[in-house]
Design a protein around this motif. Structure first.
Motif, PDB file in Angstrom:
ATOM      1  N   GLU A  49      33.787  62.399  55.004  1.00 28.91           N
ATOM      2  CA  GLU A  49      32.749  63.468  53.631  1.00 28.91           C
ATOM      3  C   GLU A  49      31.488  63.122  54.368  1.00 28.91           C
ATOM      4  O   GLU A  49      30.203  64.035  53.705  1.00 28.91           O
ATOM      5  CB  GLU A  49      33.113  62.533  52.292  1.00 28.91           C
ATOM      6  CG  GLU A  49      32.271  63.052  51.705  1.00 28.91           C
ATOM      7  CD  GLU A  49      32.851  61.879  50.025  1.00 28.91           C
ATOM      8  OE1 GLU A  49      31.530  62.167  49.394  1.00 28.91           O
ATOM      9  OE2 GLU A  49      33.359  61.509  50.154  1.00 28.91           O
ATOM     10  N   LEU A  50      31.186  61.870  54.584  1.00 30.59           N
ATOM     11  CA  LEU A  50      29.534  61.403  55.170  1.00 30.59           C
ATOM     12  C   LEU A  50      29.242  62.856  56.107  1.00 30.59           C
ATOM     13  O   LEU A  50      27.695  62.910  55.998  1.00 30.59           O
ATOM     14  CB  LEU A  50      29.665  59.879  55.281  1.00 30.59           C
ATOM     15  CG  LEU A  50      29.576  59.282  54.471  1.00 30.59           C
ATOM     16  CD1 LEU A  50      29.910  57.912  54.397  1.00 30.59           C
ATOM     17  CD2 LEU A  50      28.274  59.077  53.148  1.00 30.59           C
ATOM     18  N   ALA A  51      29.419  62.950  57.187  1.00 33.36           N
ATOM     19  CA  ALA A  51      29.626  64.004  58.045  1.00 33.36           C
ATOM     20  C   ALA A  51      29.612  65.237  57.552  1.00 33.36           C
ATOM     21  O   ALA A  51      29.696  66.205  58.509  1.00 33.36           O
ATOM     22  CB  ALA A  51      30.229  63.707  59.333  1.00 33.36           C
ATOM     23  N   GLY A  52      29.140  65.477  56.390  1.00 31.92           N
ATOM     24  CA  GLY A  52      29.607  66.912  55.538  1.00 31.92           C
ATOM     25  C   GLY A  52      31.010  67.513  55.877  1.00 31.92           C
ATOM     26  O   GLY A  52      30.286  69.120  55.618  1.00 31.92           O
ATOM     27  N   LEU A  53      32.252  67.161  56.366  1.00 32.53           N
ATOM     28  CA  LEU A  53      33.017  67.918  56.597  1.00 32.53           C
ATOM     29  C   LEU A  53      33.593  68.076  55.444  1.00 32.53           C
ATOM     30  O   LEU A  53      34.144  66.970  54.555  1.00 32.53           O
ATOM     31  CB  LEU A  53      33.818  67.469  57.727  1.00 32.53           C
ATOM     32  CG  LEU A  53      33.413  67.587  59.023  1.00 32.53           C
ATOM     33  CD1 LEU A  53      33.871  66.547  59.978  1.00 32.53           C
ATOM     34  CD2 LEU A  53      33.237  68.657  59.408  1.00 32.53           C
ATOM     35  N   PRO A  54      34.917  69.685  54.915  1.00 33.85           N
ATOM     36  CA  PRO A  54      35.335  69.199  53.848  1.00 33.85           C
ATOM     37  C   PRO A  54      36.848  67.753  53.711  1.00 33.85           C
ATOM     38  O   PRO A  54      37.037  67.682  52.471  1.00 33.85           O
ATOM     39  CB  PRO A  54      36.075  70.703  53.679  1.00 33.85           C
ATOM     40  CG  PRO A  54      35.912  71.112  55.525  1.00 33.85           C
ATOM     41  CD  PRO A  54      34.691  70.450  55.864  1.00 33.85           C
ATOM     42  N   VAL A 106      39.653  72.293  62.990  1.00 31.60           N
ATOM     43  CA  VAL A 106      40.802  72.463  61.591  1.00 31.60           C
ATOM     44  C   VAL A 106      41.383  71.403  60.636  1.00 31.60           C
ATOM     45  O   VAL A 106      41.236  70.139  61.115  1.00 31.60           O
ATOM     46  CB  VAL A 106      42.261  71.987  62.903  1.00 31.60           C
ATOM     47  CG1 VAL A 106      43.623  72.355  61.843  1.00 31.60           C
ATOM     48  CG2 VAL A 106      42.377  73.557  63.186  1.00 31.60           C
ATOM     49  N   PRO A 107      40.540  71.564  59.841  1.00 34.91           N
ATOM     50  CA  PRO A 107      41.168  70.599  58.365  1.00 34.91           C
ATOM     51  C   PRO A 107      42.332  69.714  58.364  1.00 34.91           C
ATOM     52  O   PRO A 107      43.094  70.974  58.634  1.00 34.91           O
ATOM     53  CB  PRO A 107      39.909  71.140  57.054  1.00 34.91           C
ATOM     54  CG  PRO A 107      39.961  72.557  57.357  1.00 34.91           C
ATOM     55  CD  PRO A 107      40.838  73.013  58.714  1.00 34.91           C
TER      56      PRO A 107
END
Length: 346
Positions: free
Chosen positions: A253-258, A296-297
């Motif tokens: 989240e802090l890295a801007g990823l979903p 790949v989330p």
């Protein structure tokens, strides 16, 4: 990714310099097995000597992306002791190339030489190309890995991310923390290149598709690989890539990823298994390269699905090789800007 004109302030320090990892790397049978399991490379030659023997090897054969472990050791040592102006949390791998002059097998005793091939500053980011040369006891180059990483410059680092990383990342007591891990190579040492392993054509391959059965434009069958959170944690431990965006939702989240995302090299490893399964012989892969363009989330309660496909781009009748364009998608989004492999065929 288009070529961009470099900024005239491109840093020169470190570029063109050569190093050697002080200690050798001994390839263990169980390490090969656990790496193959981590990247879901299922060919029995990665696990059993009898099956490796059918392909002409004395020990179990390492998967095509196995030297990413050695590349990780090298890159971390360079960041610790040479490229110290960069912060790992602000770095992203964009490209990876494996040149496989011969497969690595259990029992190999390997030397790791490293070269900072180039550092280019483009639009406020540094593109750093690191080459890892893997040399055996006979002073023969068996594989070469080339990694391109992008370092963001001038970006403020979120203090919450720093604290989180300090709290969840694996404690390091490995080779990278040793101040004497890197031996600089100067003058004659840096310019004297070991011989390459002899032509791959000297060793037969046993592929399921024969060269004469293929035509340019032929499509490989599509296949799906599944990746769970447990797979990410396992790969982090086996490979040494412990970036918390691969196992911590807060870090992602802090890295801007979903969400938590799979390692790029894990995704590349799954692609190698897709290719090996079609070939029927993992030692037939001569080179494998990827430019990453997506991720790949991986949900918390269900595995992510990655779909692979491929197409024959060209055929070389003299060497009986094929160049294959690979594609990987997840949730309908492309994972690779470009992915290519050269393989030798029966």
């Amino acid at each position: 990714m288009p070529e961009l004109a470099p900024d005239p302030t491109t840093p020169a320090a470190g570029a063109g310099r050569h190093y050697r990892i002080r200690d050798h790397y001994e390839v263990g049978r169980e390490k090969v097995r656990e790496f193959a399991r981590a990247v879901q490379n299922s060919h029995p030659a990665h696990r059993y000597e009898a099956d490796a023997g059918k392909l002409g090897y004395d020990g179990v054969v390492a998967p095509a992306t196995f030297t990413s472990v050695l590349g990780g050791i090298t890159t971390q040592a360079l960041l610790d002791h040479v490229l110290t102006d960069y912060d790992l949390s602000q770095m992203l791998q964009t490209d990876q190339v494996f040149e496989i002059h011969r497969p690595i097998q259990a029992g190999d005793r390997l030397r790791i030489d490293a070269e900072i091939d180039s550092i280019r500053r483009v639009r406020g980011n540094d593109f750093i190309v690191v080459k890892t040369i893997i040399v055996d006891e006979a002073d023969v180059v068996v594989q070469i890995g080339t990694t391109t990483i992008v370092a963001r410059l001038g970006a403020d680092i979120d203090p919450d991310l720093v604290r989180l990383v300090e709290g969840v990342v694996m404690h390091r007591r490995d080779v990278g923390g040793d101040p004497d891990v890197l031996i600089p190579l100067d003058g004659e040492q840096a310019t004297k290149a070991p011989a390459l392993a002899e032509s791959r054509g000297a060793r037969p391959v046993n592929t399921l598709p024969g060269f004469d059965d293929l035509s340019v434009g032929d499509e490989l069958p599509t296949a799906t690989r599944r990746v769970s959170r447990g797979d990410l944690v396992n790969y982090a431990g086996v490979s040494g890539d412990t970036n918390p965006i691969h196992f911590s939702d807060r870090a992602a989240e802090l890295a801007g990823l979903p969400s938590v995302v799979a390692h790029g090299m894990l995704t590349m490893g799954l692609g190698a298994d897709y290719l090996s399964a079609w070939l029927g012989d993992p030692t037939a892969i001569e080179s494998y390269s990827v430019r990453f363009s997506g991720f790949v989330p991986v949900p918390a309660l269900s595995p992510a699905e990655v779909e692979f496909s491929g197409r024959i781009k060209s055929l070389d009748p003299e060497r009986r090789t094929a160049t294959i364009l690979l594609s990987g998608t997840c949730l309908g989004k492309k994972l690779f800007g470009r992915a290519m492999a050269q393989v030798r065929l029966s």
